[in-house]
Design an enzyme around this catalytic site. Structure first.
Site, PDB file in Angstrom:
ATOM      1  N   ASN A   9       0.879  -1.170   0.000  1.00  0.00           N
ATOM      2  CA  ASN A   9       0.000   0.000   0.000  1.00  0.00           C
ATOM      3  C   ASN A   9       0.913   1.214   0.000  1.00  0.00           C
ATOM      4  O   ASN A   9       1.461   1.586   1.033  1.00  0.00           O
ATOM      5  CB  ASN A   9      -0.895  -0.012   1.244  1.00  0.00           C
ATOM      6  CG  ASN A   9      -1.698   1.275   1.358  1.00  0.00           C
ATOM      7  OD1 ASN A   9      -1.798   2.049   0.413  1.00  0.00           O
ATOM      8  ND2 ASN A   9      -2.274   1.518   2.529  1.00  0.00           N
ATOM      9  N   LYS A  11       0.208   4.251  -0.426  1.00  0.00           N
ATOM     10  CA  LYS A  11      -0.403   5.476   0.098  1.00  0.00           C
ATOM     11  C   LYS A  11      -0.122   6.642  -0.872  1.00  0.00           C
ATOM     12  O   LYS A  11      -0.072   6.418  -2.063  1.00  0.00           O
ATOM     13  CB  LYS A  11       0.099   5.739   1.519  1.00  0.00           C
ATOM     14  CG  LYS A  11       0.004   4.472   2.390  1.00  0.00           C
ATOM     15  CD  LYS A  11       0.163   4.718   3.840  1.00  0.00           C
ATOM     16  CE  LYS A  11       0.062   3.375   4.578  1.00  0.00           C
ATOM     17  NZ  LYS A  11      -0.043   3.524   6.016  1.00  0.00           N
ATOM     18  N   HIS A  94      -9.495   1.516   4.244  1.00  0.00           N
ATOM     19  CA  HIS A  94      -8.254   1.710   5.000  1.00  0.00           C
ATOM     20  C   HIS A  94      -8.495   2.674   6.157  1.00  0.00           C
ATOM     21  O   HIS A  94      -9.266   3.625   6.022  1.00  0.00           O
ATOM     22  CB  HIS A  94      -7.152   2.241   4.079  1.00  0.00           C
ATOM     23  CG  HIS A  94      -5.814   2.212   4.737  1.00  0.00           C
ATOM     24  ND1 HIS A  94      -5.392   3.189   5.598  1.00  0.00           N
ATOM     25  CD2 HIS A  94      -4.823   1.285   4.690  1.00  0.00           C
ATOM     26  CE1 HIS A  94      -4.188   2.860   6.056  1.00  0.00           C
ATOM     27  NE2 HIS A  94      -3.828   1.719   5.518  1.00  0.00           N
ATOM     28  N   GLU A  96      -6.842   5.025   7.280  1.00  0.00           N
ATOM     29  CA  GLU A  96      -6.579   6.440   6.982  1.00  0.00           C
ATOM     30  C   GLU A  96      -7.763   7.078   6.266  1.00  0.00           C
ATOM     31  O   GLU A  96      -8.046   8.265   6.442  1.00  0.00           O
ATOM     32  CB  GLU A  96      -5.284   6.571   6.153  1.00  0.00           C
ATOM     33  CG  GLU A  96      -4.055   6.356   7.035  1.00  0.00           C
ATOM     34  CD  GLU A  96      -2.861   5.762   6.327  1.00  0.00           C
ATOM     35  OE1 GLU A  96      -2.790   5.807   5.087  1.00  0.00           O
ATOM     36  OE2 GLU A  96      -1.977   5.230   7.036  1.00  0.00           O
ATOM     37  N   GLU A 166      -5.786  -4.659  10.176  1.00  0.00           N
ATOM     38  CA  GLU A 166      -4.779  -3.637  10.428  1.00  0.00           C
ATOM     39  C   GLU A 166      -5.114  -2.862  11.699  1.00  0.00           C
ATOM     40  O   GLU A 166      -5.908  -1.919  11.660  1.00  0.00           O
ATOM     41  CB  GLU A 166      -4.725  -2.650   9.253  1.00  0.00           C
ATOM     42  CG  GLU A 166      -4.319  -3.278   7.937  1.00  0.00           C
ATOM     43  CD  GLU A 166      -3.607  -2.292   7.036  1.00  0.00           C
ATOM     44  OE1 GLU A 166      -2.540  -2.640   6.532  1.00  0.00           O
ATOM     45  OE2 GLU A 166      -4.108  -1.159   6.860  1.00  0.00           O
ATOM     46  N   GLY A 172       2.119   2.506  10.519  1.00  0.00           N
ATOM     47  CA  GLY A 172       3.075   3.599  10.363  1.00  0.00           C
ATOM     48  C   GLY A 172       3.738   4.026  11.665  1.00  0.00           C
ATOM     49  O   GLY A 172       4.418   5.051  11.715  1.00  0.00           O
ATOM     50  N   SER A 212       3.041  -1.907  10.206  1.00  0.00           N
ATOM     51  CA  SER A 212       4.476  -1.973  10.484  1.00  0.00           C
ATOM     52  C   SER A 212       5.076  -3.353  10.229  1.00  0.00           C
ATOM     53  O   SER A 212       6.023  -3.757  10.886  1.00  0.00           O
ATOM     54  CB  SER A 212       4.785  -1.497  11.913  1.00  0.00           C
ATOM     55  OG  SER A 212       4.379  -0.155  12.084  1.00  0.00           O
TER      56      SER A 212
END
Ligand code: PGA
Length: 250
Positions: A9, A11, A94, A96, A166, A172, A212
Site C-alpha cells: 500500500n 499510500k 483503510h 486512513e 490492520e 506507520g 508496520s
C-alpha cells in the site's frame, strides 16, 4: 488467486516516473514468488503500473473507489473506471480513509458492493484503535466492521474478498502487533466469516495482517496459522524489503 497475498500500500507516495522505477526494481526480485503479489498505487500511477507489470506476476490495486457507477461526484473515481483500465484490485476501508476522510462502515459496504459489481477483487481493511484494544473490544470492533462491510456479499463473491486486519495503532508507528495478537484477531475474523457463510468460505478467505510489517518481522507474522499475507505500507516502498516480505510468505 492463491491463498497467500502480499500487497503493498504505497499510500500517497511516488509520482508516475518514480512508480515505474520502483516497479522495475521490484519485478526481478519477486518473479519467483510463491504467493500473489500486488502493488497498491495512487490513482495517477495506475497506468504506468499496469504497463510496467504487464506479463508479470504482479497485480495492481487502486487505493479506493467510489460507490456510484458515475455521476456528479467531483474528483471521485468509480470501480468501473478502474476495471476498464485493467486494474484488478482495490483497497477499501483503510483506516486512513476512515480516520481522515469520513469513511464509515456503511460507505465501506457501498464501495465493496460497487467494486464487486465491476469485477474487481477487494482488499477490505478492518482494525481497532488503541483505546478499543485497551477496552477489550478488539474482536467486537473487527467483527462489526467485517459484518457491515460484507452485507449483501454472496458466498461466491467471497473469492474476490481479501481481508486485511490492520490495528490502527500499528500502522506507520513501528509498533507491530505481536505474532500472537495478529493471529488471534485474524482467527476471530475467520470465525465471523464462518458464521456469515460457512467453514469452507472461511478457510478459503485470505486474511492479511498489516501494520508496520517489515523485512525483519514478516517471517514470524506470516508463519501464524491464520495470517495469510500482509498489507505493507512503509516497507513496500523499498524494493529489497518488499521482496524479503514476499519471500517470507510461503
Ligand atoms: P505500514 O502501513 O506498513 O506503514 O504500517 C500499513 C498500511 O497502512 O496498510
Amino acid at each position: 488467486m492463491g491463498k497467500y497475498v502480499i500487497a503493498g500500500n504505497w499510500k500517497m507516495n511516488k509520482t508516475p516516473s518514480e512508480a515505474k522505477a520502483l516497479i522495475e526494481e521490484i519485478k526481478p526480485l519477486v518473479k519467483d514468488a510463491t504467493c500473489d503479489v500486488i502493488v497498491g498505487v495512487p490513482f495517477v500511477d495506475l497506468q504506468v503500473a499496469l504497463e510496467a507489470t504487464a506479463g508479470t506476476n504482479i497485480g495492481v490495486a487502486a487505493q479506493n473507489c467510489h460507490w456510484a457507477k458515475s455521476g456528479a461526484f467531483t474528483a471521485e473515481i468509480s470501480a468501473e473506471m478502474l476495471k476498464e483500465m485493467g486494474v484488478g484490485y482495490v483497497i477499501i476501508g483503510h483506516s486512513e480513509r476512515r480516520q481522515y476522510f469520513g469513511e464509515t462502515d456503511v460507505t465501506v459496504n457501498q464501495r465493496v458492493r460497487a467494486a464487486l459489481d465491476a469485477g474487481l477483487t477487494v482488499i477490505l481493511c478492518v482494525g481497532e484503535y488503541l483505546e478499543q484494544r485497551e477496552q477489550g473490544i478488539t474482536a467486537e470492533v473487527c467483527a462489526m466492521q467485517t459484518k457491515i462491510a460484507l452485507q449483501g456479499v454472496s458466498a461466491d463473491e467471497m473469492s474476490r474478498i481479501i481481508i486485511a486486519y490492520e490495528p490502527v495503532w500499528a500502522i506507520g508507528t513501528g509498533r507491530t502487533a505481536t505474532a500472537e495478537q495478529a493471529n488471534e484477531v485474524c482467527a476471530d475474523i475467520r470465525k465471523v466469516i464462518a458464521a456469515l457463510y460457512n467453514d469452507a468460505v472461511a478457510a478459503a478467505t485470505t486474511i492479511q495482517y498489516g501494520g508496520s510489517m517489515n523485512a525483519g518481522n514478516a517471517a514470524e507474522l506470516l508463519a501464524q496459522s491464520d495470517v495469510d499475507g500482509g498489507l505493507i505500507g512503509g516497507a513496500s516502498l523499498k524494493a529489497p524489503d518488499f521482496a524479503t516480505i514476499v519471500a517470507a510468505a510461503k
